[in-house]
Motif scaffolding. Sequence first.
Motif, PDB file in Angstrom:
ATOM      1  N   THR A  26      10.617  -7.398   0.681  1.00  0.00           N
ATOM      2  CA  THR A  26       9.197  -7.361   0.005  1.00  0.00           C
ATOM      3  C   THR A  26       8.408  -6.229   0.649  1.00  0.00           C
ATOM      4  O   THR A  26       8.278  -6.168   1.873  1.00  0.00           O
ATOM      5  N   GLU A  27       7.725  -5.474  -0.205  1.00  0.00           N
ATOM      6  CA  GLU A  27       6.963  -4.499   0.261  1.00  0.00           C
ATOM      7  C   GLU A  27       5.397  -4.881  -0.071  1.00  0.00           C
ATOM      8  O   GLU A  27       4.823  -5.494  -0.703  1.00  0.00           O
ATOM      9  N   GLN A  28       4.834  -4.939   1.244  1.00  0.00           N
ATOM     10  CA  GLN A  28       3.539  -5.158   1.355  1.00  0.00           C
ATOM     11  C   GLN A  28       2.453  -4.240   0.616  1.00  0.00           C
ATOM     12  O   GLN A  28       1.865  -3.542   1.270  1.00  0.00           O
ATOM     13  N   TYR A  29       2.342  -4.331  -0.500  1.00  0.00           N
ATOM     14  CA  TYR A  29       1.712  -3.291  -1.363  1.00  0.00           C
ATOM     15  C   TYR A  29       0.438  -2.925  -1.058  1.00  0.00           C
ATOM     16  O   TYR A  29       0.173  -1.541  -0.745  1.00  0.00           O
ATOM     17  N   PRO A  30      -0.717  -3.627  -0.717  1.00  0.00           N
ATOM     18  CA  PRO A  30      -1.818  -2.965  -0.516  1.00  0.00           C
ATOM     19  C   PRO A  30      -1.811  -2.168   0.682  1.00  0.00           C
ATOM     20  O   PRO A  30      -2.466  -1.148   0.840  1.00  0.00           O
TER      21      PRO A  30
END
Length: 194
Positions: A26-30
């Motif tokens: 999972t990419e930690q978007y913000p």
Amino acid sequence: MAPIPGSGLAKGLAVTLRTMTRKTVTEQYPDVQPELPPRTRGVIGLFEENCTVCMLCARECPDWCIYIDSHKETVPPAAPGGRERSRNVLDRFAIDFSLCMYCGICIEVCPFDALFWSPEFEYAETDIHELTHERDKLREWMWTVPAPPALDPAAEEPKELASARKAAEKLAAAQAESYAPQAAEPNAPQEGES
């Protein structure tokens, strides 16, 4: 051959168990910006200097989400005795991104390269009316447009460059010929010489 009862359930559980043992990606978007592909279609940027108000983009848009207003302006003659010309001046260029379906037809049909894809995608608004971006906002997006990819070294030279190079070589050859006879002329006889 008849399927074994419960084989589908067993296959599904096997997939679930395999996935459970893998590490999540999972990419930690913000906090971490995603790495976007080079040809990402985010938002459309306007290079206003190239726009001639030909209206092709607005006419070809299937969603009719491009709004253009202009007026005609008279330009004085370039040379004395010439006639005045009229040209279109851009007053308003807006794109309603709440209607846009990001098909890219407007960018493809623009004959003067005034519209470009920008990879920017963070322009969400709380009010749908704020998704209509005027030309100032579209100009800001223009500075986020990535440079075009480098040409393939094994590709043919573009026809425009080849013709420009030939014209420059002809001009250089003509200039060299015009200077060559002057340098090659023998000196005129001096006084007293025969």
